[in-house]
Design an enzyme around this catalytic site. Structure first.
Site, short mmCIF file in Angstrom:
data_model
loop_
_atom_site.label_atom_id
_atom_site.label_comp_id
_atom_site.label_asym_id
_atom_site.label_seq_id
_atom_site.Cartn_x
_atom_site.Cartn_y
_atom_site.Cartn_z
N SER A 1 0.83 -1.21 0.00
CA SER A 1 0.00 0.00 0.00
C SER A 1 0.86 1.26 0.00
O SER A 1 1.91 1.31 0.66
CB SER A 1 -0.86 0.06 1.27
N ILE A 2 0.39 2.28 -0.69
CA ILE A 2 1.06 3.58 -0.64
C ILE A 2 1.12 4.06 0.81
O ILE A 2 2.13 4.63 1.24
CB ILE A 2 0.32 4.59 -1.55
N VAL B 1 -14.95 4.52 6.22
CA VAL B 1 -15.35 5.93 6.05
C VAL B 1 -16.78 6.10 5.54
O VAL B 1 -17.29 7.21 5.48
CB VAL B 1 -14.37 6.71 5.14
N ILE C 1 -7.19 6.53 0.75
CA ILE C 1 -8.39 5.70 0.63
C ILE C 1 -9.10 5.96 -0.68
O ILE C 1 -9.30 7.12 -1.06
CB ILE C 1 -9.34 6.04 1.80
N TYR D 1 -10.02 4.19 -16.15
CA TYR D 1 -10.05 4.83 -14.83
C TYR D 1 -11.46 5.38 -14.54
O TYR D 1 -11.87 5.46 -13.39
CB TYR D 1 -8.97 5.91 -14.73
N LYS E 1 -11.55 11.59 -8.52
CA LYS E 1 -10.26 12.22 -8.20
C LYS E 1 -10.27 13.70 -8.60
O LYS E 1 -9.64 14.53 -7.93
CB LYS E 1 -9.11 11.49 -8.89
N LEU F 1 -3.08 -3.34 -4.30
CA LEU F 1 -4.37 -4.04 -4.31
C LEU F 1 -5.43 -3.22 -5.07
O LEU F 1 -6.15 -3.74 -5.92
CB LEU F 1 -4.80 -4.25 -2.86
O1 0WD Z 1 -1.30 3.37 -8.85
C1 0WD Z 1 -1.73 3.52 -7.72
N1 0WD Z 1 -1.74 2.51 -6.87
C2 0WD Z 1 -2.22 4.87 -7.30
C3 0WD Z 1 -3.01 5.00 -6.19
C4 0WD Z 1 -1.83 6.02 -8.14
C5 0WD Z 1 -2.35 7.27 -7.64
C6 0WD Z 1 -3.15 7.36 -6.53
N2 0WD Z 1 -3.49 6.22 -5.82
C7 0WD Z 1 -4.33 6.37 -4.65
C8 0WD Z 1 -5.56 5.49 -4.57
O2 0WD Z 1 -6.59 5.94 -5.43
C9 0WD Z 1 -5.90 5.64 -3.10
O3 0WD Z 1 -6.56 6.89 -2.90
O4 0WD Z 1 -3.62 6.05 -3.48
C10 0WD Z 1 -4.52 5.72 -2.44
C11 0WD Z 1 -4.05 4.43 -1.79
O5 0WD Z 1 -4.23 3.35 -2.68
P1 0WD Z 1 -3.23 2.12 -2.87
O6 0WD Z 1 -2.16 2.17 -1.89
O7 0WD Z 1 -2.93 2.06 -4.32
O8 0WD Z 1 -4.20 0.87 -2.62
P2 0WD Z 1 -4.49 -0.12 -1.40
O9 0WD Z 1 -3.25 -0.67 -0.83
O10 0WD Z 1 -5.50 -1.12 -1.93
O11 0WD Z 1 -5.18 0.82 -0.32
C12 0WD Z 1 -6.41 1.47 -0.51
C13 0WD Z 1 -7.28 1.20 0.69
C14 0WD Z 1 -8.18 -0.01 0.67
O12 0WD Z 1 -7.67 -1.14 0.33
P3 0WD Z 1 -8.63 -2.23 -0.45
O13 0WD Z 1 -7.73 -2.69 -1.53
O14 0WD Z 1 -8.93 -3.22 0.61
O15 0WD Z 1 -9.86 -1.56 -1.01
O16 0WD Z 1 -8.32 2.10 0.88
C15 0WD Z 1 -9.08 1.60 1.97
C16 0WD Z 1 -8.81 0.13 2.04
O17 0WD Z 1 -8.03 -0.20 3.13
N3 0WD Z 1 -10.49 1.75 1.84
C17 0WD Z 1 -11.24 2.20 2.84
N4 0WD Z 1 -10.91 2.66 4.06
C18 0WD Z 1 -11.90 3.03 4.87
N5 0WD Z 1 -13.19 2.99 4.51
C19 0WD Z 1 -12.57 2.13 2.39
C20 0WD Z 1 -13.57 2.53 3.29
N6 0WD Z 1 -14.87 2.50 2.98
N7 0WD Z 1 -12.58 1.62 1.13
C21 0WD Z 1 -11.30 1.40 0.80
#
Ligand code: 0WD
Length: 254
Positions: free
Chosen positions: A19-20, A65, A92, A155, A162, A194
């Site tokens: 995760s980021i 959230v 998130i 996307y 976003k 993920l």
């Molecule tokens: O390429 C990428 N990975 C990019 C990600 C590029 C640019 C931005 N981002 C953003 C994502 O859109 C997100 O806002 O970075 C942020 C973190 O995302 P991530 O690290 O890529 O992904 P991940 O490790 O899956 O973490 C996101 C988490 C969720 O994980 P899962 O995969 O289980 O959905 O967001 C959380 C959850 O832990 N999340 C929530 N937390 C609280 N309440 C909820 C919720 N309802 N839904 C998702």
């Protein structure tokens, strides 16, 4: 003594060590910050607890959230344990995987609302609670993506969310500026996490970035963590309302 010595804050959105949020948590911890973590759902608890241990982090508990009471509960724990906080990382986002492929045109009303609530509205929701604990100013950082600015394949509704998130950063920066609370976004280049796995043809986007970004490489969660360190530390004390690209420069050519 690091840049973040004496600072405490909450990191939301940790799912696993890819995760980021994890890249950010380690960078801030290594710079001396005390970290608190929430996770979403009991399934993630067993993933997050061992990671928290590595950083000596406070596990605040389950926070979804979409549930206002659960956000309140998380901030109540922070208030009890720490009283004051200095930063919040909002990492998130969520959308139904089936709508992260094909046409944006076909987005359902239900998933549109859910995507906006979790990926955009939650920032305001969290910021409102954080404001009360940021009694000596603070820094709030969220994560966005280039798909807010330009159309990226698949996307779809997440790009629209976003775009709204980046606009929210500006409005929140104005609302919270008088209290010396700064609000910024990091626009990260694509990283295999993920959440990213749910986006159609994501591997193609990764390769495309690697071949075309000025720096000719994709970014890591540590790269994003180091930029988050700047945005949460006093080095960026005059920076607010900004979307900072950490994308090997892709946005200048894309
Ligand atoms: O390429 C990428 N990975 C990019 C990600 C590029 C640019 C931005 N981002 C953003 C994502 O859109 C997100 O806002 O970075 C942020 C973190 O995302 P991530 O690290 O890529 O992904 P991940 O490790 O899956 O973490 C996101 C988490 C969720 O994980 P899962 O995969 O289980 O959905 O967001 C959380 C959850 O832990 N999340 C929530 N937390 C609280 N309440 C909820 C919720 N309802 N839904 C998702």
């Amino acid at each position: 003594q690091g840049l973040m010595a004496g600072k405490r804050g909450l990191i939301m959105g940790l799912a696993n060590n890819r995760s980021i949020a994890w890249g950010i948590a380690t960078a801030l911890h290594d710079a001396g910050a005390e970290i608190a973590l929430t996770y979403q759902g009991e399934a993630l608890k067993k993933r997050v607890e061992p990671l928290a241990e590595k950083l000596d982090a406070l596990v605040v508990g389950d926070c979804d959230v979409t549930n206002e009471a659960s956000i309140d509960a998380a901030f109540e724990v922070l208030e009890q344990k720490w009283g004051k906080i200095d930063f919040v990382i909002h990492a998130i986002a969520f959308s139904d995987k089936e709508e992260l492929t094909g046409r944006y045109l076909d987005t359902s009303a239900d998933n549109f609302a859910k995507t906006m609530q979790i990926s955009c509205y939650s920032l305001a929701s969290v910021a409102r609670r954080a404001e009360k604990l940021m009694t000596e100013g603070g820094s709030i950082v969220t994560l966005t993506y280039y798909g807010a600015e330009k159309v990226m394949p698949n996307y779809n509704v997440m790009g629209v969310a976003k775009a709204a998130l980046e606009a929210s950063v500006k409005y929140l920066a104005v609302d919270l500026g008088p209290k010396k609370i700064r609000v910024n976004a990091i626009s990260a280049g694509p990283i295999k996490t993920l959440a990213a796995a749910g986006i159609g043809d994501f591997r193609y986007i990764l390769k495309w970035n690697e071949y075309n970004a000025p720096l000719r490489e994709t970014v890591s969660i540590d790269d994003v963590g180091n930029s988050a360190l700047y945005l949460t530390s006093d080095l960026s004390r005059s920076v607010t309302g900004e979307t900072h690209h950490v994308d090997s420069g892709y946005h200048v050519i894309g």
